[in-house]
Design an enzyme around this catalytic site. Structure first.
Site, short mmCIF file in Angstrom:
data_model
loop_
_atom_site.label_atom_id
_atom_site.label_comp_id
_atom_site.label_asym_id
_atom_site.label_seq_id
_atom_site.Cartn_x
_atom_site.Cartn_y
_atom_site.Cartn_z
N LYS A 125 41.67 40.42 46.31
CA LYS A 125 40.46 40.20 47.11
C LYS A 125 40.67 40.56 48.57
CE LYS A 125 38.89 36.57 43.97
NZ LYS A 125 40.07 36.68 43.06
N LYS A 160 34.52 31.57 46.07
CA LYS A 160 35.63 31.62 45.12
C LYS A 160 36.95 31.49 45.86
CE LYS A 160 34.98 36.66 44.97
NZ LYS A 160 34.71 37.81 44.06
N ARG A 210 34.45 47.47 35.21
CA ARG A 210 35.90 47.59 35.38
C ARG A 210 36.26 49.07 35.22
NH1 ARG A 210 40.73 44.86 34.98
NH2 ARG A 210 39.72 43.66 36.65
N ARG A 224 30.97 45.14 31.92
CA ARG A 224 31.06 43.76 31.42
C ARG A 224 29.81 43.02 31.86
NH1 ARG A 224 36.70 42.48 34.23
NH2 ARG A 224 35.40 43.24 35.94
N ARG A 232 29.41 34.98 36.08
CA ARG A 232 30.70 35.64 35.91
C ARG A 232 30.65 36.56 34.70
NH1 ARG A 232 34.43 30.51 35.31
NH2 ARG A 232 32.73 30.08 33.86
N ASP A 272 36.91 46.41 40.26
CA ASP A 272 35.65 45.83 39.81
C ASP A 272 34.55 46.26 40.76
OD1 ASP A 272 37.06 44.56 37.81
OD2 ASP A 272 37.27 42.69 38.93
N GLU A 280 36.84 43.83 43.90
CA GLU A 280 38.26 43.50 43.74
C GLU A 280 39.05 44.74 43.36
OE1 GLU A 280 39.02 40.25 41.08
OE2 GLU A 280 37.68 38.87 42.14
N ASN A 282 42.58 45.15 41.39
CA ASN A 282 43.59 44.39 40.66
C ASN A 282 44.82 45.25 40.43
OD1 ASN A 282 45.13 43.12 38.57
ND2 ASN A 282 43.33 41.88 38.08
#
Length: 314
Positions: A125, A160, A210, A224, A232, A272, A280, A282
């Site tokens: 993040k 978050k 993603r 997603r 979420r 994302d 994000e 990852n």
């Protein structure tokens, strides 16, 4: 060229092989003739400058309920293997960070994927903040007044934990929500780190995409879609995967960040994207390989191993 591969991962017996990207990477490596072993993060040690792990040899099968065979535990000097896949799940905590420091002692003599120094310096993040023009309105702060002011400006927001994962601890706070004070109290009690607040993106109803990048290049994507009544989109909290195509904006985002990922030795990355915004990056333990392959047949695991093998051969 047969390689010796050590996988730093969570317990192999407990993984869900239908959706586990580490398992897919292991299957592909084995199919190429590479020798596999694995160990848990707690089995990693630094002793007099040597990086040691209590490993077990590993054979994998794409058969639910009978997906692996392991050997007896042995102590392995990780300088004697060719590749370490750092694939345990977050949280990105001091245990995780310590593992990156230990693995720094062997990389790049032993190729660690992803590069441990750059994994440590790229919390998912926070890493996004290094790129201009890609994030939604975002505040990272521990200050209640600042968070309240952000909410007053953007009305509908997401709160978050800064180092959370998998959708845990993610709250949508609407303009008329009276729980903000209680949430801030809870976060203060649970975390010492700042919170991250972002403007709520209504586009999430259409999905949180993603996108997988391999050595800085687009490899594939899956959309997603959140379950009804859920903000979420993570699949383990009910998100529904579906096939997708990339938009021009999503390709633009990948072009902005891709060269930096490659420069940092971040071979396998999952980002994302919601609507026009990157939320994000990852680099710790990206997922999505099996879902993408299931929907469009793209073998991203093969792309990853092509890059790894080329780096070991150079």
């Amino acid at each position: 060229m047969a390689l010796k591969i050590a996988i730093q991962m969570d317990p192999v017996a407990a993984i869900d092989i239908k959706g586990d990207s580490t398992f897919r990477l292991a299957l592909e490596a084995q199919a190429r003739g590479h020798a596999l072993c694995y160990y848990l993060p707690r089995d990693l040690s630094l002793s007099n400058g040597e990086v040691l792990a209590r490993t077990r040899s590993l054979e994998v099968r794409d058969a639910e309920g009978d997906h692996f065979t392991e050997g007896n535990e042995v102590v392995t000097n990780l300088r004697d293997v060719d590749v370490v896949l750092m694939r345990q799940d977050p949280p990105f905590d001091m245990s995780y960070i310590t593992a990156t420091h230990i693995l720094d002692h062997i990389h790049p003599h032993t190729l660690v994927v992803n590069d441990p120094s750059h994994v440590r310096n790229a919390p998912e993040k926070l890493f996004v903040t290094e790129f201009d023009g890609v994030m939604p309105p975002t505040l990272i702060s521990s200050n209640e007044q600042d968070i309240r002011a952000f909410r007053a400006e953007h009305k509908d927001i997401i709160l978050k934990p800064l180092y959370g994962n998998g959708g845990a601890g993610v709250f949508r706070v609407r303009p008329d929500d009276e729980n903000l004070a209680s949430l801030l109290e809870m976060f203060t009690q649970m975390y010492r780190e700042p919170l991250i607040a972002q403007a709520y993106l209504p586009d999430v109803r259409a999905g949180d995409k993603r996108i997988i990048l391999v050595d800085g290049e687009i490899a594939g994507a899956i959309n997603r879609v959140p379950a009804e009544g859920e903000s979420r989109s993570n699949m383990h909290v009910g998100g529904r995967p579906e096939a997708t195509q990339l938009t021009d904006r999503e390709r633009e985002i990948c072009a902005i960040i891709g060269p930096e990922l490659k420069k940092r030795g971040l071979i396998f990355v999952g980002i994302d994207v919601i609507g026009d915004y990157l939320t994000e990056i990852n680099v710790t333990s990206p997922t999505g390989l099996r879902e993408i392959e299931r929907f469009d047949g793209t073998n991203i695991a093969a792309m990853i191993w092509d890059v790894i093998e080329a780096k070991r051969a150079s």
